[in-house]
Design an enzyme around this catalytic site. Structure first.
Site, PDB file in Angstrom:
ATOM      1  CE  LYS A   1      79.212 139.861  28.528  1.00  0.00           C
ATOM      2  NZ  LYS A   1      78.237 140.189  27.452  1.00  0.00           N
TER       3      LYS A   1
ATOM      4  CE  LYS B   1      80.115 138.404  21.759  1.00  0.00           C
ATOM      5  NZ  LYS B   1      78.707 138.540  22.125  1.00  0.00           N
TER       6      LYS B   1
ATOM      7  NE  ARG C   1      80.255 143.788  27.023  1.00  0.00           N
ATOM      8  CZ  ARG C   1      81.316 143.109  27.431  1.00  0.00           C
ATOM      9  NH1 ARG C   1      82.018 143.538  28.479  1.00  0.00           N
ATOM     10  NH2 ARG C   1      81.678 141.996  26.817  1.00  0.00           N
TER      11      ARG C   1
ATOM     12  CE1 TYR D   1      76.255 149.106  16.149  1.00  0.00           C
ATOM     13  CE2 TYR D   1      78.551 148.393  15.989  1.00  0.00           C
ATOM     14  CZ  TYR D   1      77.290 148.257  16.524  1.00  0.00           C
ATOM     15  OH  TYR D   1      77.047 147.266  17.439  1.00  0.00           O
TER      16      TYR D   1
ATOM     17  CE  LYS E   1      80.259 141.004  18.791  1.00  0.00           C
ATOM     18  NZ  LYS E   1      79.066 140.671  19.508  1.00  0.00           N
TER      19      LYS E   1
ATOM     20  CD  GLU F   1      83.928 127.634  20.009  1.00  0.00           C
ATOM     21  OE1 GLU F   1      82.825 127.224  19.594  1.00  0.00           O
ATOM     22  OE2 GLU F   1      84.208 127.724  21.215  1.00  0.00           O
TER      23      GLU F   1
HETATM   24  C1  PBG Z   1      75.660 140.323  23.261  1.00  0.00           C
HETATM   25  C2  PBG Z   1      76.393 141.005  22.162  1.00  0.00           C
HETATM   26  C3  PBG Z   1      77.517 141.834  22.260  1.00  0.00           C
HETATM   27  C4  PBG Z   1      77.738 142.342  20.972  1.00  0.00           C
HETATM   28  C5  PBG Z   1      76.797 141.780  20.117  1.00  0.00           C
HETATM   29  N1  PBG Z   1      75.976 140.943  20.876  1.00  0.00           N
HETATM   30  C6  PBG Z   1      78.308 142.285  23.429  1.00  0.00           C
HETATM   31  C7  PBG Z   1      78.899 141.319  24.353  1.00  0.00           C
HETATM   32  O1  PBG Z   1      79.003 140.117  24.098  1.00  0.00           O
HETATM   33  O2  PBG Z   1      79.274 141.764  25.443  1.00  0.00           O
HETATM   34  C8  PBG Z   1      78.804 143.335  20.596  1.00  0.00           C
HETATM   35  C9  PBG Z   1      78.560 144.196  19.389  1.00  0.00           C
HETATM   36  C10 PBG Z   1      79.445 145.404  19.353  1.00  0.00           C
HETATM   37  O3  PBG Z   1      80.355 145.543  20.174  1.00  0.00           O
HETATM   38  O4  PBG Z   1      79.227 146.252  18.478  1.00  0.00           O
HETATM   39  N2  PBG Z   1      76.057 139.050  23.591  1.00  0.00           N
END
Ligand code: PBG
Length: 327
Positions: A222, A200, A210, A318, A253, A238
Site C-alpha cells: 500500500k 495514515k 488484516r 482495542y 495512525k 495531508e
Molecule cells: C482499512 C483499514 C486498516 C485499518 C483501519 N482501516 C488497514 C489497512 O489500511 O490495511 C487498520 C487498523 C488496525 O491495524 O488496527 N483501510
C-alpha cells in the site's frame, strides 16, 4: 543539612499519591475512546481473533449488546468493521455500497437501539475487493485515484443513509474529503461528519487487523497511497489539505511509532485530532504479557497515556476492556 546543597528537588512533587494526582498533566477517561468491532453475519456467534487476544469477531446482536455495556460505562463511540464473505468480494468492491450489506445493517440496527452512541464507519474498499487494495486497480496493478473517489462517494452515501454519524475515510486517496463532502451535501446530508485518516502510514502494524477482517493483498503493497514512515512534513501537508477540503476531525495512525507526528499535527491544526492505537500495537503488548514478560494492563495504560500526552483528543483502541479498572 546534608552534604548535598540541592535547591531543587523534583521528587517532592512525587512523594505521595495525593501530590502526584494534584500535579498530573494528562488523563485517560472513558470518553476518550472509540472502540473497534469486527462484524460477522448471523446471530449470537463469536469467533476469537488469534492475533488480537481478547477481541472476538461478533454478530450484530452481540455487537449491540457489548456496545451498550461500553456506552453505559461512558464510551461515546464505536467503529464497526465488517468481515466480508469471499463470495461477496469483486474487483470493484461493490459490496461496500450494498444498502443491505453487513455494515449498513449493523449501523441501522445499532442506531435504532442506541441512538446516543456515535457510530464511526471506515470508508475504504479493502474489505470488499478480491485483491484487498483500498481502491480500484488498473491493468498495471496501480490503484486509480479518481475512479476510487467515485466509489468512495457511493460508500459514504450508503453508510450515511444507514444512519452512520461519522464517516472515516481510511483509503488515502487524494481529494477524498472534498469528494465525500460534495456528494453528502448534494444529497442534503450536511450534518454527516468526516473524520479523515489524514495521516495514515504504510505500516506493518496493520497485520493483526488484516487477519481480523480476513483480507490479504493479492499483489504489491500500500506504499503508493499510504504514507512513508520516514516522513513527517508530509503529514502536515495531508492534514492541511484535508482541513481545506472540509474534514471535521483528523487522525494519525498508527500511534506509538508516530508520537512526534501526532504532536506536530496537534500544533498545526485547530481541528480535533485522533490517534489509532492499531492492532499490532495492542498485539505486541498482549503477546509479551502472555509470555509473562511484562504486565499487559499496565503497559497498555502507559501506552495510551503517552498517546494522550502527545496530543490526541481521542483514541481508537482495542484495549478498553484491558484497562477498564484504571479508567
Ligand atoms: C482499512 C483499514 C486498516 C485499518 C483501519 N482501516 C488497514 C489497512 O489500511 O490495511 C487498520 C487498523 C488496525 O491495524 O488496527 N483501510
Amino acid at each position: 543539612m546534608t552534604q548535598f546543597d540541592l535547591l531543587k528537588r523534583p521528587r517532592r512533587n512525587r512523594k505521595s499519591p495525593a501530590i502526584r494526582s494534584l500535579v498530573r498533566e494528562s488523563f485517560l477517561r472513558p470518553s476518550d475512546f472509540v472502540v473497534p468491532f469486527f462484524l460477522i453475519p448471523g446471530e449470537n456467534r463469536r469467533e476469537p481473533i488469534a492475533a488480537l487476544p481478547g477481541i472476538d469477531r461478533v454478530t450484530i446482536d452481540l455487537f449491540i449488546r457489548e456496545a451498550e455495556l461500553l456506552h453505559s460505562q461512558g464510551i461515546p463511540a464505536v467503529a464497526p468493521f465488517p468481515v466480508i464473505d469471499p463470495s461477496l468480494k469483486d474487483l470493484e468492491g461493490s459490496e461496500a455500497w450494498n444498502e443491505e450489506g453487513l455494515l449498513q445493517e449493523a449501523i441501522r440496527r445499532i442506531k435504532a437501539e442506541l441512538p446516543s452512541l456515535c457510530v464511526i464507519a471506515d470508508v475504504a474498499l479493502d474489505p470488499f475487493t478480491t485483491h484487498s487494495h483500498d481502491g480500484w486497480v488498473n491493468a498495471e496493478g496501480y490503484v486509480e485515484n479518481d475512479l476510487t473517489l467515485s466509489a468512495l462517494c457511493k460508500v459514504g452515501l450508503s453508510l450515511t443513509r444507514a444512519g452512520c454519524d461519522i464517516l472515516a475515510p481510511s483509503d488515502m486517496m487524494d481529494g477524498r474529503i472534498k469528494a465525500l463532502r460534495d456528494s453528502l451535501d448534494a444529497e442534503g446530508f450536511t450534518e454527516a461528519s468526516l473524520l479523515s485518516y489524514a495521516v495514515k502510514y504504510a505500516s506493518s502494524f496493520y497485520g493483526p487487523f488484516r487477519s481480523a477482517v480476513q483480507t490479504k493483498l493479492a499483489f504489491g503493497d500500500k506504499r503508493g497511497y499510504q504514507m512513508d514512515p520516514a516522513n513527517s512534513r508530509e503529514a502536515i501537508r495531508e492534514v492541511l489539505l484535508d482541513e481545506e477540503e472540509g474534514a471535521d476531525m483528523v487522525m494519525v495512525k498508527p500511534a506509538l511509532p508516530y508520537l512526534d507526528v501526532l504532536t506536530k499535527v496537534r500544533e498545526a491544526t485547530t481541528l480535533p485530532v485522533g490517534a489509532y492505537h492499531v492492532g499490532g500495537e495492542y498485539a505486541m503488548i498482549m503477546a509479551a504479557a502472555e509470555k509473562g514478560w511484562l504486565n499487559g494492563k499496565e503497559a497498555l495504560y502507559e501506552s495510551l497515556t503517552g498517546i494522550k500526552r502527545a496530543g490526541a483528543d481521542f483514541i481508537f483502541s482495542y484495549a478498553t476492556a484491558q484497562i477498564s479498572e484504571f479508567l
